[in-house]
Design a protein around this motif. Structure first.
Motif, PDB file in Angstrom:
ATOM      1  N   ALA A  97       0.831  -1.204   0.000  1.00  0.00           N
ATOM      2  CA  ALA A  97       0.000   0.000   0.000  1.00  0.00           C
ATOM      3  C   ALA A  97       0.867   1.256   0.000  1.00  0.00           C
ATOM      4  O   ALA A  97       0.576   2.235  -0.694  1.00  0.00           O
ATOM      5  CB  ALA A  97      -0.932  -0.014   1.215  1.00  0.00           C
ATOM      6  N   ASP A  98       1.962   1.240   0.767  1.00  0.00           N
ATOM      7  CA  ASP A  98       2.845   2.409   0.822  1.00  0.00           C
ATOM      8  C   ASP A  98       3.507   2.660  -0.532  1.00  0.00           C
ATOM      9  O   ASP A  98       3.649   3.811  -0.955  1.00  0.00           O
ATOM     10  CB  ASP A  98       3.920   2.207   1.896  1.00  0.00           C
ATOM     11  N   LEU A  99       3.912   1.586  -1.210  1.00  0.00           N
ATOM     12  CA  LEU A  99       4.564   1.747  -2.503  1.00  0.00           C
ATOM     13  C   LEU A  99       3.596   2.312  -3.534  1.00  0.00           C
ATOM     14  O   LEU A  99       3.934   3.246  -4.277  1.00  0.00           O
ATOM     15  CB  LEU A  99       5.118   0.399  -2.983  1.00  0.00           C
ATOM     16  N   PHE A 104       1.500   7.678  -6.823  1.00  0.00           N
ATOM     17  CA  PHE A 104       0.460   8.573  -7.312  1.00  0.00           C
ATOM     18  C   PHE A 104       0.546   9.937  -6.643  1.00  0.00           C
ATOM     19  O   PHE A 104       0.857  10.052  -5.457  1.00  0.00           O
ATOM     20  CB  PHE A 104      -0.932   7.975  -7.053  1.00  0.00           C
ATOM     21  N   THR A 105       0.237  10.973  -7.421  1.00  0.00           N
ATOM     22  CA  THR A 105       0.102  12.329  -6.904  1.00  0.00           C
ATOM     23  C   THR A 105      -1.373  12.697  -6.920  1.00  0.00           C
ATOM     24  O   THR A 105      -2.032  12.605  -7.961  1.00  0.00           O
ATOM     25  CB  THR A 105       0.889  13.333  -7.759  1.00  0.00           C
ATOM     26  N   ILE A 106      -1.904  13.098  -5.778  1.00  0.00           N
ATOM     27  CA  ILE A 106      -3.323  13.428  -5.667  1.00  0.00           C
ATOM     28  C   ILE A 106      -3.527  14.892  -6.036  1.00  0.00           C
ATOM     29  O   ILE A 106      -2.933  15.785  -5.431  1.00  0.00           O
ATOM     30  CB  ILE A 106      -3.836  13.162  -4.242  1.00  0.00           C
TER      31      ILE A 106
END
Length: 211
Positions: A97-99, A104-106
């Motif tokens: 999940a961390d990777l 991604f950039t929100i």
């Protein structure tokens, strides 16, 4: 693509028609050989592979090797290959999940807009989830002890039905999540639990009343 074109030739005439436009490439690669029958395509494919995999990169590879000799780096690599393997060789990485989150950039809407409010509904629940699991809706200055953990609820042999709702043990900061066959069912039960649990004594009552 050149290799695939040659391999897919079904007749000797197809082989000649395929290799004719490639004569300049084959000559530069040192792979230009006389073709007398269809089976010669296998030798031609071997020559092309040898050029693409070895001969084409030999010069850059040798320069790279000579560069590694500087300051004795090459000798260190030969002496400790496993230590240098993560630096020089790619290996598949297990997705976490961390990777995935770091990839991604929100891009959020402007602050104060209705769209921004709708987009941040999920993040507003994070404090509720943390409070459900630990009793604190923010991270304390000294952190948590023990470290918060997540477990999963499986159906036990002596239990008729598995729990559909999450269970928290705030004494050890443990959140136990139910297993559902659909995300919608999981979300509905999580929202129900988070929306109806407002203290340490409510968890057991919540589970009993839900059933």
């Amino acid at each position: 693509s050149h290799i695939i074109d040659v391999i897919e030739c079904k007749t000797f005439e197809d082989l000649l028609a395929t290799t004719q436009p490639l004569e300049e490439y084959l000559a530069n690669a040192g792979c230009l050989r006389p073709l007398r029958r269809l089976e010669d395509k296998n030798l031609l494919v071997d020559d092309i592979l040898m050029f693409q995999v070895l001969h084409r990169v030999r010069g850059p590879f040798e320069r790279f090797r000579d560069g590694l000799r500087t300051l004795g780096v090459l000798d260190k690599i030969k002496g400790h290959p496993e230590s240098f393997r993560p630096l020089l060789c790619w290996s598949p990485t297990m997705l976490t999940a961390d990777l995935v989150d770091s990839l991604f950039t929100i891009n959020l809407s402007p602050v104060g807009s209705n769209r921004r409010h709708a987009e941040e509904v999920g993040t507003q629940k994070l404090g509720t989830i943390l409070a459900f699991a630990t009793g604190a809706n923010t991270v304390p200055p000294i952190g948590f002890f023990p470290q918060p953990s997540i477990e999963f609820l499986h159906q036990e042999q002596d239990t008729a039905t598995p729990s559909k709702l999450p269970i928290a043990n705030t004494c050890i900061n443990c959140l136990k999540l139910p297993l559902h066959t659909s995300y919608r069912a999981f979300q509905e039960n999580m929202d129900f639990a988070l929306g109806n649990t407002h203290g340490f004594g409510m968890v057991k009552f919540l589970i009993v009343s839900h059933y």
